[in-house]
Design a protein around this motif. Structure first.
Motif, mmCIF file in Angstrom:
data_model
loop_
_atom_site.group_PDB
_atom_site.id
_atom_site.type_symbol
_atom_site.label_atom_id
_atom_site.label_comp_id
_atom_site.label_asym_id
_atom_site.label_seq_id
_atom_site.Cartn_x
_atom_site.Cartn_y
_atom_site.Cartn_z
ATOM 1 N N LEU A 143 102.608 70.386 128.890
ATOM 2 C CA LEU A 143 103.594 70.747 127.868
ATOM 3 C C LEU A 143 103.893 69.613 126.894
ATOM 4 C CD1 LEU A 143 105.393 73.043 126.835
ATOM 5 C CD2 LEU A 143 107.221 72.162 128.308
ATOM 6 N N PRO A 144 104.027 68.351 127.345
ATOM 7 C CA PRO A 144 104.335 67.294 126.372
ATOM 8 C C PRO A 144 103.268 67.112 125.298
ATOM 9 C CG PRO A 144 104.829 66.551 128.598
ATOM 10 C CD PRO A 144 104.084 67.849 128.734
ATOM 11 N N GLN A 145 102.048 67.550 125.561
ATOM 12 C CA GLN A 145 100.975 67.413 124.573
ATOM 13 C C GLN A 145 100.906 68.588 123.593
ATOM 14 O OE1 GLN A 145 100.164 66.481 128.063
ATOM 15 N NE2 GLN A 145 100.933 64.576 127.147
ATOM 16 N N LEU A 146 101.693 69.639 123.854
ATOM 17 C CA LEU A 146 101.624 70.842 123.036
ATOM 18 C C LEU A 146 102.547 70.740 121.831
ATOM 19 C CD1 LEU A 146 100.827 73.808 122.462
ATOM 20 C CD2 LEU A 146 102.650 74.498 124.057
ATOM 21 N N ARG A 147 101.981 70.990 120.643
ATOM 22 C CA ARG A 147 102.782 71.182 119.435
ATOM 23 C C ARG A 147 102.697 72.664 119.106
ATOM 24 N NH1 ARG A 147 99.450 66.755 118.133
ATOM 25 N NH2 ARG A 147 100.561 64.775 117.905
ATOM 26 N N LEU A 148 103.836 73.331 119.129
ATOM 27 C CA LEU A 148 103.845 74.780 118.973
ATOM 28 C C LEU A 148 104.537 75.186 117.680
ATOM 29 C CD1 LEU A 148 103.106 77.484 120.363
ATOM 30 C CD2 LEU A 148 105.446 77.535 121.245
ATOM 31 N N TYR A 149 103.905 76.150 116.993
ATOM 32 C CA TYR A 149 104.466 76.740 115.784
ATOM 33 C C TYR A 149 104.664 78.229 116.032
ATOM 34 C CZ TYR A 149 102.971 72.326 113.794
ATOM 35 O OH TYR A 149 102.801 70.980 113.558
ATOM 36 N N LEU A 150 105.892 78.690 115.933
ATOM 37 C CA LEU A 150 106.194 80.106 116.092
ATOM 38 C C LEU A 150 105.648 80.869 114.890
ATOM 39 C CD1 LEU A 150 109.929 79.763 117.228
ATOM 40 C CD2 LEU A 150 107.882 79.848 118.680
ATOM 41 N N TYR A 151 105.068 82.032 115.155
ATOM 42 C CA TYR A 151 104.346 82.768 114.112
ATOM 43 C C TYR A 151 104.998 84.121 113.916
ATOM 44 C CZ TYR A 151 100.117 84.651 111.744
ATOM 45 O OH TYR A 151 99.231 85.213 110.864
ATOM 46 N N HIS A 152 105.590 84.325 112.728
ATOM 47 C CA HIS A 152 106.354 85.534 112.409
ATOM 48 C C HIS A 152 105.602 86.348 111.369
ATOM 49 C CE1 HIS A 152 109.808 87.638 110.272
ATOM 50 N NE2 HIS A 152 109.971 88.014 111.517
ATOM 51 N N THR A 168 117.246 79.785 120.239
ATOM 52 C CA THR A 168 117.212 79.665 121.697
ATOM 53 C C THR A 168 115.976 78.902 122.157
ATOM 54 O OG1 THR A 168 118.434 81.738 121.954
ATOM 55 C CG2 THR A 168 117.187 80.953 123.865
ATOM 56 N N LEU A 169 114.824 79.256 121.611
ATOM 57 C CA LEU A 169 113.586 78.582 122.014
ATOM 58 C C LEU A 169 113.590 77.117 121.591
ATOM 59 C CD1 LEU A 169 111.010 81.396 121.193
ATOM 60 C CD2 LEU A 169 111.678 80.597 123.480
ATOM 61 N N LYS A 170 114.089 76.818 120.405
ATOM 62 C CA LYS A 170 114.148 75.426 119.957
ATOM 63 C C LYS A 170 115.050 74.608 120.862
ATOM 64 C CE LYS A 170 113.536 71.794 117.376
ATOM 65 N NZ LYS A 170 112.294 71.002 117.500
ATOM 66 N N ALA A 171 116.185 75.190 121.285
ATOM 67 C CA ALA A 171 117.087 74.477 122.187
ATOM 68 C C ALA A 171 116.445 74.242 123.547
ATOM 69 C CB ALA A 171 118.391 75.264 122.342
ATOM 70 N N MET A 172 115.626 75.183 124.007
ATOM 71 C CA MET A 172 114.994 75.054 125.318
ATOM 72 C C MET A 172 113.800 74.110 125.301
ATOM 73 S SD MET A 172 115.059 79.009 126.655
ATOM 74 C CE MET A 172 114.573 78.577 128.328
ATOM 75 N N TYR A 173 113.081 74.063 124.159
ATOM 76 C CA TYR A 173 111.857 73.262 124.063
ATOM 77 C C TYR A 173 111.905 72.414 122.788
ATOM 78 C CZ TYR A 173 110.546 76.970 127.333
ATOM 79 O OH TYR A 173 110.519 77.864 128.383
ATOM 80 N N PRO A 174 112.866 71.499 122.696
ATOM 81 C CA PRO A 174 113.087 70.786 121.432
ATOM 82 C C PRO A 174 111.930 69.904 120.998
ATOM 83 C CG PRO A 174 114.358 69.794 123.214
ATOM 84 C CD PRO A 174 113.810 71.082 123.750
ATOM 85 N N ASP A 175 111.168 69.392 121.949
ATOM 86 C CA ASP A 175 110.067 68.498 121.596
ATOM 87 C C ASP A 175 108.739 69.221 121.458
ATOM 88 O OD1 ASP A 175 111.790 66.272 121.716
ATOM 89 O OD2 ASP A 175 111.570 66.188 123.899
ATOM 90 N N THR A 176 108.717 70.503 121.759
ATOM 91 C CA THR A 176 107.469 71.274 121.735
ATOM 92 C C THR A 176 107.365 72.124 120.483
ATOM 93 O OG1 THR A 176 107.385 71.372 124.149
ATOM 94 C CG2 THR A 176 106.131 73.039 122.953
ATOM 95 N N ILE A 177 108.440 72.797 120.117
ATOM 96 C CA ILE A 177 108.435 73.702 118.973
ATOM 97 C C ILE A 177 108.774 72.915 117.716
ATOM 98 C CG2 ILE A 177 109.474 75.759 117.955
ATOM 99 C CD1 ILE A 177 109.931 76.770 120.818
#
Length: 314
Positions: A143-152, A168-177
């Motif tokens: 997970l620390p290596q993942l850079r995630l972009y939400l796709y709408h 909610t997702l940003k609060a849960m995964y602040p360093d990933t999203i």
């Protein structure tokens, strides 16, 4: 107007133009790895900072996991730096999304685009949140290596990413999203996302006419379908939103999009590639899309030649 993003938290988000790659196919409708890599090299040589594979423009869900894994491996083997590749890992089945995301991270790509669940419709916000959690929580030490972009892109998926889901997702995964790709093609919606989230996330738009407005609000780049053949123009729209030439260039893009209204979009974009490269193989698409007929291609070629695309400037 939101303050342009410059926080350390967002420093790893991509900037510049990362074209939403069209996927070239062989005669048996497999992925043409040599042409795919050549297309990527051409775009990077024209100033693109990276490329994006297997999104909507790239017919991503029409390819198997094995095909998508092999394609990324072949791009890297053919000289495309992994750090300059973005991968849409979205699948209807969450275990497959997880597997492709793990593969992308292990390959060292810059990051991943991920759609909300897109088979069942009418799902709740909690169902969307749980779908992302299924993948992210299972990433474990990766997970620390993942850079995630939400796709709408709700007009395709039938499922929206609400502000509640994003927050909610940003609060849960602040360093990933790190960002949101908004391809809803709604200026008001994109502005709403920028006003709500640009402080902590980079909001990118896929609808090219909105790039100047989003550039003024802090967007730093784009994943764009038109950038397959107009990467420099797309770059100018988002990075030089107030340049003297920008209104005319934006209207030019609006006109081009209008010329494509009579066609299915991905076959038409491939038709433009076939015209510009002189390579009819670009016309091939994977079902359920249907390739342009010879008559349709001839008509499209006529209007696009009249429109004029300059490979040296566009």
């Amino acid at each position: 107007m939101s303050t342009p993003p410059n926080t350390e938290q967002k420093s790893a988000a991509f900037s510049g133009i990362w074209p939403a790659l069209l996927t070239p196919l062989t005669a048996d409708l497999g992925i043409d790895h040599a042409r795919f890599a050549a297309h990527c090299r051409s775009l990077i040589a024209r100033g693109c900072l990276g490329v994006t594979a297997f999104g909507t423009t790239g017919e991503g869900p029409s390819f198997s996991m094995a095909e998508r894994r092999e394609a990324i491996e072949q791009l890297i083997a053919n000289g495309i730096p992994a750090a300059q590749i973005m991968v849409s890992t979205s699948c209807a089945a969450l275990p497959e999304t997880l597997e492709l995301t793990r593969h992308a991270v292990s390959a060292g790509v810059h990051g991943c685009l991920m759609l909300p669940p897109f088979f069942l419709k009418g799902v709740s916000d909690q169902g969307v949140i749980d779908s992302y959690r299924y993948v992210l929580d299972a990433m474990g030490s990766d997970l620390p290596q993942l850079r995630l972009y939400l796709y709408h892109i709700p007009q395709v998926t039938g499922v929206s990413l609400s502000h509640h889901v994003i927050a909610t997702l940003k609060a849960m995964y602040p360093d990933t999203i790190l960002g949101i790709k908004d391809s809803a093609c709604s200026t008001a919606h994109s502005i709403g996302l920028a006003e709500a989230f640009m402080k902590d996330l980079t909001v990118y738009v896929g609808f090219e006419p909105d790039l100047p407005e989003m550039g003024r609000r802090g967007s730093t780049g784009a994943i764009s379908g038109l950038a397959n053949f107009m990467p420099r123009l797309v770059h100018r729209l988002v990075t030089q939103p107030d340049a003297a030439a920008t209104p005319a260039e934006r209207e030019r893009v609006v006109r081009l999009i209008g010329l494509l209204d009579d066609y299915s979009l991905m076959p038409a974009l491939k038709g433009i590639m076939a015209m510009l490269t002189g390579e009819p193989a670009w016309l091939r698409v994977r079902a359920p899309l249907v390739a342009l007929t010879q008559g349709e291609f001839a008509a499209l070629e006529s209007v696009i030649r009249e429109f004029g695309i300059d490979p040296e400037r566009d």
